[in-house]
Design an enzyme around this catalytic site. Sequence first.
Site, mmCIF file in Angstrom:
data_model
loop_
_atom_site.group_PDB
_atom_site.id
_atom_site.type_symbol
_atom_site.label_atom_id
_atom_site.label_comp_id
_atom_site.label_asym_id
_atom_site.label_seq_id
_atom_site.Cartn_x
_atom_site.Cartn_y
_atom_site.Cartn_z
ATOM 1 N N LYS A 12 0.840 -1.199 0.000
ATOM 2 C CA LYS A 12 0.000 0.000 0.000
ATOM 3 C C LYS A 12 0.880 1.256 0.000
ATOM 4 O O LYS A 12 0.593 2.230 -0.701
ATOM 5 C CB LYS A 12 -0.940 -0.018 1.219
ATOM 6 C CG LYS A 12 -2.046 -1.055 1.039
ATOM 7 C CD LYS A 12 -2.765 -1.440 2.311
ATOM 8 C CE LYS A 12 -3.695 -2.626 2.020
ATOM 9 N NZ LYS A 12 -4.350 -3.189 3.197
ATOM 10 N N GLN A 39 -5.437 -2.119 9.414
ATOM 11 C CA GLN A 39 -5.109 -3.402 8.781
ATOM 12 C C GLN A 39 -5.701 -4.547 9.596
ATOM 13 O O GLN A 39 -5.429 -4.680 10.781
ATOM 14 C CB GLN A 39 -3.579 -3.536 8.656
ATOM 15 C CG GLN A 39 -3.117 -4.768 7.919
ATOM 16 C CD GLN A 39 -3.519 -4.775 6.436
ATOM 17 O OE1 GLN A 39 -3.388 -3.781 5.733
ATOM 18 N NE2 GLN A 39 -4.028 -5.897 5.966
ATOM 19 N N ASP A 61 -11.816 2.254 3.792
ATOM 20 C CA ASP A 61 -12.204 0.889 3.416
ATOM 21 C C ASP A 61 -13.720 0.724 3.308
ATOM 22 O O ASP A 61 -14.193 -0.311 2.854
ATOM 23 C CB ASP A 61 -11.688 -0.101 4.476
ATOM 24 C CG ASP A 61 -10.364 -0.739 4.075
ATOM 25 O OD1 ASP A 61 -10.131 -0.892 2.863
ATOM 26 O OD2 ASP A 61 -9.584 -1.083 4.977
#
Length: 281
Positions: free
Chosen positions: A52, A96, A119
């Site tokens: 990322k 994460q 997200d």
Amino acid sequence: MAVILDGHVYADMALDSVAEKVKDLKKRGITPGLAVILVGEDPASQTYVRSKGRACDRVGIYSRTLILAADTTQAELEKQIDLLNRDERIDGILLQLPLPSHLDEQHALSCIAPEKDVDGFHALNAGRLMLSLDGVQPCTPKGILFMLKQAGIKIDGAHAVVVGRSNIVGKPAALMLMQENATITLCHSHTPDLKAQTLQADILVAAVGKPHLITEDMVKPGAAVVDVGINRVNGRLVGDVDFENVSKVAGYISPVPGGVGLMTVAMLMDNVVSLAETNHA
Ligand code: NAD
């Protein structure tokens, strides 16, 4: 032989467009920023976080990784999230997953400000998706739809069968395919005859986490097969689909590695930019 849905090609396409949008934002004095929080030392998570960071560098997004010890408390994690919620350089916050088992994932996700929820896992954004309202869409399903559309695969009117009902992939993928006018079937671990369902699929999405669950005899000839699974077998990455044999019957197939995983990262970049555009409108 099936056409390969090459994640490199479609992710490059998406990233080039993101890089253009970043340039435009920078002309207005705005640099989009992503913060990634990693709790613990899970090697797979460390790999994802690094990829990322590399994607941010490529498109010109400012990125920061916050690494917290594996025994971080819920209160400490949420305090860090709160600091990032107030940080003006940060447009998107990514926690994460999975978190170490002593931490409450849902509660931590609910602490991310909805306007920085890159997200789309916050209940408010998940609800907006459910209601077909504009909002941040989860990266993996968004990447799947991007890939299918760019490959010219017809979603409208297709029968899409999604295997796996997780909040991060299966459920939102089914909703998003339905919003594109597919008829959907959502299968899971209690589906009695999986093969009877998958054989109906014009578009088959496998998001389970079981190596080679989907075999050649479970796929309708000509179907588009999207493999989301990431499984490590004898040190190699394999998907949920028996690629070698399924590719003999399918019309399209995405490989693992080199498929959906790359799309997920590309869509993450796209979401950071969208949040920056909205937050600075
Ligand atoms: P999860 O573990 O949360 O859920 C798995 C789902 O599979 C469940 O809904 C369960 O009901 C279903 N399932 C289990 N066994 C089944 C069976 N025999 N038949 C039918 N359904 C069954 O999964 P997740 O977080 O959605 O992840 C799924 C896979 O996708 C994992 O391998 C994960 O690593 C991978 N993944 C990949 C990406 C990517 O970017 N490529 C992103 C997220 C997850």
